[in-house]
Design a protein around this motif. Sequence first.
Motif, short mmCIF file in Angstrom:
data_model
loop_
_atom_site.label_atom_id
_atom_site.label_comp_id
_atom_site.label_asym_id
_atom_site.label_seq_id
_atom_site.Cartn_x
_atom_site.Cartn_y
_atom_site.Cartn_z
N GLY A 163 3.54 3.32 4.66
CA GLY A 163 2.24 3.64 5.26
C GLY A 163 1.25 2.49 5.25
O GLY A 163 0.06 2.69 5.49
N PHE A 164 1.73 1.27 5.00
CA PHE A 164 0.81 0.14 4.89
C PHE A 164 0.03 -0.10 6.18
O PHE A 164 -1.15 -0.44 6.14
N ASN A 184 -7.69 -6.92 -1.83
CA ASN A 184 -7.78 -6.72 -3.28
C ASN A 184 -6.63 -5.87 -3.80
O ASN A 184 -6.08 -6.14 -4.88
N MET A 185 -6.24 -4.84 -3.05
CA MET A 185 -5.13 -3.99 -3.45
C MET A 185 -3.84 -4.81 -3.55
O MET A 185 -3.12 -4.74 -4.55
N LEU A 186 -3.56 -5.60 -2.51
CA LEU A 186 -2.35 -6.43 -2.52
C LEU A 186 -2.41 -7.48 -3.63
O LEU A 186 -1.40 -7.74 -4.28
N ASP A 187 -3.58 -8.05 -3.85
CA ASP A 187 -3.71 -9.05 -4.89
C ASP A 187 -3.41 -8.45 -6.27
O ASP A 187 -2.68 -9.05 -7.06
N ARG A 188 -3.94 -7.28 -6.54
CA ARG A 188 -3.68 -6.62 -7.83
C ARG A 188 -2.19 -6.29 -7.98
O ARG A 188 -1.58 -6.52 -9.03
N LEU A 189 -1.59 -5.76 -6.92
CA LEU A 189 -0.18 -5.39 -6.96
C LEU A 189 0.70 -6.61 -7.19
O LEU A 189 1.56 -6.62 -8.08
N TYR A 190 0.49 -7.66 -6.40
CA TYR A 190 1.37 -8.82 -6.50
C TYR A 190 1.10 -9.67 -7.73
O TYR A 190 2.01 -10.31 -8.24
N THR A 191 -0.11 -9.63 -8.25
CA THR A 191 -0.38 -10.31 -9.52
C THR A 191 0.42 -9.64 -10.63
O THR A 191 1.02 -10.31 -11.48
N ARG A 192 0.48 -8.31 -10.61
CA ARG A 192 1.27 -7.58 -11.62
C ARG A 192 2.76 -7.84 -11.43
O ARG A 192 3.49 -8.07 -12.40
N LEU A 193 3.23 -7.80 -10.20
CA LEU A 193 4.66 -8.07 -9.96
C LEU A 193 5.02 -9.50 -10.36
O LEU A 193 6.09 -9.73 -10.94
N GLU A 229 -7.16 1.66 8.15
CA GLU A 229 -8.23 2.58 7.77
C GLU A 229 -9.16 2.04 6.68
O GLU A 229 -10.27 2.52 6.53
N LEU A 230 -8.71 1.08 5.92
CA LEU A 230 -9.53 0.53 4.84
C LEU A 230 -10.21 -0.76 5.25
O LEU A 230 -9.74 -1.47 6.14
N ASP A 231 -11.28 -1.07 4.56
CA ASP A 231 -11.97 -2.34 4.72
C ASP A 231 -10.98 -3.47 4.39
O ASP A 231 -10.23 -3.36 3.41
N PRO A 232 -10.94 -4.54 5.16
CA PRO A 232 -9.99 -5.63 4.90
C PRO A 232 -10.08 -6.19 3.47
O PRO A 232 -9.05 -6.55 2.89
N ASN A 233 -11.28 -6.24 2.90
CA ASN A 233 -11.41 -6.73 1.53
C ASN A 233 -10.71 -5.80 0.55
O ASN A 233 -10.12 -6.26 -0.43
#
Length: 88
Positions: free
Chosen positions: A24-25, A39-48, A31-35
């Motif tokens: 569903g990306f 930020n969501m991708l940054d948090r996810l990939y920082t953890r990965l 639907e979400l603000d680009p920021n």
Amino acid sequence: LLRGRKVEPEVREVVTIFFSDIVGFTTIGSELDPNKVSNMLDRLYTRLDALTEEHDVFKVETIGDAYMAVSNLTTDQPLDHAARIARF
């Protein structure tokens, strides 16, 4: 490669590959603000990325919402490469 030198390929009998894709990306991104998406991708990939170091897994690539990592590729892990990806 930058110096124009040929790189000899390595051969591995087996590797274990992890590939993720956010379901569903496209909808989320529209639907979400680009920021917020960034930020969501940054948090996810920082953890990965941290998990790749923790489990000695090689990060191959991140493209958009896709993440790819491999075990038993750059480090010899013939006995536990599948378990490393499972724990990752």
